[in-house]
Design a protein around this motif. Structure first.
Motif, mmCIF file in Angstrom:
data_model
loop_
_atom_site.group_PDB
_atom_site.id
_atom_site.type_symbol
_atom_site.label_atom_id
_atom_site.label_comp_id
_atom_site.label_asym_id
_atom_site.label_seq_id
_atom_site.Cartn_x
_atom_site.Cartn_y
_atom_site.Cartn_z
ATOM 1 N N GLN A 26 0.814 -1.217 0.000
ATOM 2 C CA GLN A 26 0.000 0.000 0.000
ATOM 3 C C GLN A 26 0.851 1.273 0.000
ATOM 4 O O GLN A 26 0.504 2.264 0.637
ATOM 5 N N LEU A 27 1.943 1.242 -0.749
ATOM 6 C CA LEU A 27 2.784 2.420 -0.891
ATOM 7 C C LEU A 27 2.206 3.315 -1.988
ATOM 8 O O LEU A 27 1.433 2.860 -2.827
ATOM 9 N N ASP A 28 2.577 4.567 -1.966
ATOM 10 C CA ASP A 28 2.116 5.545 -2.941
ATOM 11 C C ASP A 28 2.476 5.081 -4.351
ATOM 12 O O ASP A 28 3.643 4.832 -4.649
ATOM 13 N N TRP A 29 1.473 4.989 -5.232
ATOM 14 C CA TRP A 29 1.694 4.423 -6.554
ATOM 15 C C TRP A 29 2.655 5.250 -7.398
ATOM 16 O O TRP A 29 3.433 4.697 -8.176
ATOM 17 N N GLN A 30 2.635 6.569 -7.255
ATOM 18 C CA GLN A 30 3.531 7.400 -8.052
ATOM 19 C C GLN A 30 4.996 7.140 -7.683
ATOM 20 O O GLN A 30 5.852 7.034 -8.564
ATOM 21 N N MET A 31 5.262 7.040 -6.388
ATOM 22 C CA MET A 31 6.637 6.775 -5.948
ATOM 23 C C MET A 31 7.065 5.361 -6.327
ATOM 24 O O MET A 31 8.212 5.145 -6.736
ATOM 25 N N VAL A 32 6.162 4.403 -6.193
ATOM 26 C CA VAL A 32 6.482 3.018 -6.568
ATOM 27 C C VAL A 32 6.827 2.962 -8.051
ATOM 28 O O VAL A 32 7.828 2.355 -8.451
ATOM 29 N N LEU A 33 6.022 3.606 -8.876
ATOM 30 C CA LEU A 33 6.279 3.614 -10.316
ATOM 31 C C LEU A 33 7.609 4.285 -10.631
ATOM 32 O O LEU A 33 8.437 3.728 -11.372
ATOM 33 N N ALA B 138 5.522 -0.921 -19.636
ATOM 34 C CA ALA B 138 5.324 -2.035 -18.696
ATOM 35 C C ALA B 138 5.005 -1.509 -17.297
ATOM 36 O O ALA B 138 4.153 -2.057 -16.599
ATOM 37 N N GLY B 139 5.685 -0.439 -16.900
ATOM 38 C CA GLY B 139 5.435 0.155 -15.585
ATOM 39 C C GLY B 139 4.015 0.676 -15.460
ATOM 40 O O GLY B 139 3.352 0.483 -14.439
ATOM 41 N N ILE B 140 3.538 1.323 -16.502
ATOM 42 C CA ILE B 140 2.161 1.839 -16.484
ATOM 43 C C ILE B 140 1.167 0.688 -16.437
ATOM 44 O O ILE B 140 0.216 0.704 -15.643
ATOM 45 N N ILE B 141 1.395 -0.333 -17.260
ATOM 46 C CA ILE B 141 0.505 -1.504 -17.266
ATOM 47 C C ILE B 141 0.481 -2.162 -15.897
ATOM 48 O O ILE B 141 -0.586 -2.466 -15.347
ATOM 49 N N MET B 142 1.664 -2.381 -15.330
ATOM 50 C CA MET B 142 1.747 -3.064 -14.029
ATOM 51 C C MET B 142 1.147 -2.205 -12.916
ATOM 52 O O MET B 142 0.500 -2.726 -12.014
ATOM 53 N N THR B 143 1.357 -0.904 -12.966
ATOM 54 C CA THR B 143 0.810 -0.027 -11.930
ATOM 55 C C THR B 143 -0.713 -0.016 -11.991
ATOM 56 O O THR B 143 -1.383 -0.147 -10.959
ATOM 57 N N LEU B 144 -1.248 0.136 -13.196
ATOM 58 C CA LEU B 144 -2.709 0.119 -13.333
ATOM 59 C C LEU B 144 -3.276 -1.222 -12.881
ATOM 60 O O LEU B 144 -4.254 -1.265 -12.131
ATOM 61 N N GLY B 145 -2.652 -2.292 -13.309
ATOM 62 C CA GLY B 145 -3.135 -3.620 -12.928
ATOM 63 C C GLY B 145 -2.984 -3.897 -11.447
ATOM 64 O O GLY B 145 -3.916 -4.379 -10.796
ATOM 65 N N TYR C 87 -2.420 -1.760 -8.777
ATOM 66 C CA TYR C 87 -3.162 -0.905 -7.864
ATOM 67 C C TYR C 87 -4.661 -1.044 -8.076
ATOM 68 O O TYR C 87 -5.423 -0.979 -7.126
ATOM 69 N N GLY C 88 -5.076 -1.292 -9.281
ATOM 70 C CA GLY C 88 -6.488 -1.557 -9.521
ATOM 71 C C GLY C 88 -6.917 -2.864 -8.889
ATOM 72 O O GLY C 88 -7.970 -2.951 -8.254
ATOM 73 N N PHE C 89 -6.097 -3.896 -9.011
ATOM 74 C CA PHE C 89 -6.404 -5.205 -8.444
ATOM 75 C C PHE C 89 -6.409 -5.144 -6.925
ATOM 76 O O PHE C 89 -7.312 -5.663 -6.270
ATOM 77 N N VAL C 90 -5.417 -4.480 -6.343
ATOM 78 C CA VAL C 90 -5.351 -4.356 -4.885
ATOM 79 C C VAL C 90 -6.568 -3.573 -4.383
ATOM 80 O O VAL C 90 -7.187 -3.946 -3.388
ATOM 81 N N SER C 91 -6.935 -2.511 -5.067
ATOM 82 C CA SER C 91 -8.110 -1.724 -4.670
ATOM 83 C C SER C 91 -9.375 -2.572 -4.747
ATOM 84 O O SER C 91 -10.235 -2.508 -3.889
ATOM 85 N N PHE C 92 -9.471 -3.374 -5.790
ATOM 86 C CA PHE C 92 -10.615 -4.261 -5.942
ATOM 87 C C PHE C 92 -10.680 -5.245 -4.768
ATOM 88 O O PHE C 92 -11.751 -5.473 -4.197
ATOM 89 N N LEU C 93 -9.558 -5.815 -4.392
ATOM 90 C CA LEU C 93 -9.527 -6.743 -3.260
ATOM 91 C C LEU C 93 -9.941 -6.060 -1.965
ATOM 92 O O LEU C 93 -10.643 -6.646 -1.133
ATOM 93 N N GLN C 94 -9.533 -4.808 -1.794
ATOM 94 C CA GLN C 94 -9.891 -4.083 -0.573
ATOM 95 C C GLN C 94 -11.402 -3.844 -0.508
ATOM 96 O O GLN C 94 -11.973 -3.833 0.559
ATOM 97 N N VAL C 95 -12.029 -3.650 -1.642
ATOM 98 C CA VAL C 95 -13.462 -3.402 -1.687
ATOM 99 C C VAL C 95 -14.240 -4.678 -1.298
ATOM 100 O O VAL C 95 -15.212 -4.624 -0.570
ATOM 101 N N ILE C 96 -13.788 -5.849 -1.794
ATOM 102 C CA ILE C 96 -14.550 -7.079 -1.529
ATOM 103 C C ILE C 96 -14.200 -7.726 -0.208
ATOM 104 O O ILE C 96 -14.933 -8.592 0.257
ATOM 105 N N ILE C 97 -13.115 -7.320 0.411
ATOM 106 C CA ILE C 97 -12.726 -7.933 1.693
ATOM 107 C C ILE C 97 -13.366 -7.226 2.812
ATOM 108 O O ILE C 97 -13.822 -6.499 3.303
#
Length: 168
Positions: free
Chosen positions: A44-51, A149-156, A158-168
């Motif tokens: 759950q680190l800041d996506w901009q810094m991770v990228l 690749a970085g943009i694809i991986m970041t979108l995937g 952080y989007g996937f992690v956010s999705f998991l947080q919503v359903i958990i």
């Protein structure tokens, strides 16, 4: 977190903080930016810094691999312990040579950009070195591929992690 290779690498390099660990992890072949971004998202680190950190870490080895990759692969083929691995790796890379030769630097960029096993900055740089592509042409194509690749991986990730947080 489960005990995975990414966890082990993170724990090894975390003495410099989480972003330093991600920077180092993004430089490691096979793990590269793809693993660092996923790990940053899981933490759950800041996506901009991770990228940013993952991009910089993944691009840093590229000029060295472009300069010395061909010699390193050929040298590894002379060492009995690494010979089979080096031969297989070179053969695998050269199977993609036609795509690179057909599509030129765009092919190299796409090869690096597609987030699949066996592609990425290290493999793209090694392939460019084996094909004797000039660094001044290969580096920008690889850097653009890493960015995509970085943009694809970041979108995937952080989007996937956010999705998991919503359903958990």
């Amino acid at each position: 977190m489960a005990n995975t290779l990414a966890d082990t690498l993170y724990n090894t390099f975390s003495f410099g903080g989480p972003y330093f660990a991600l920077f180092i992890i993004s430089m490691i072949p096979l793990v590269e930016l793809r693993g660092a971004v996923i790990l940053g998202a899981a933490m759950q680190l800041d996506w901009q810094m991770v990228l940013l950190v993952s991009l910089l870490g993944n691009i840093l080895p590229v000029p060295f691999v472009l300069s010395f990759g061909k010699r390193l692969i050929h040298w590894l083929k002379t060492i009995p312990l690494f010979s089979k691995l080096a031969h297989r790796y070179e053969a695998k890379l050269m199977r993609n040579a036609d795509k690179i030769n057909t599509y030129s630097l765009l092919g190299l960029c796409l090869f690096v950009a597609i987030p699949l096993p066996g592609t990425g900055a290290w493999s793209g740089s090694a392939l460019a070195a084996l094909l004797a592509l000039r660094i001044r042409y290969a580096f920008p194509a690889i850097a653009l591929g890493v960015l995509i690749a970085g943009i694809i991986m970041t979108l995937g990730s952080y989007g996937f992690v956010s999705f998991l947080q919503v359903i958990i």
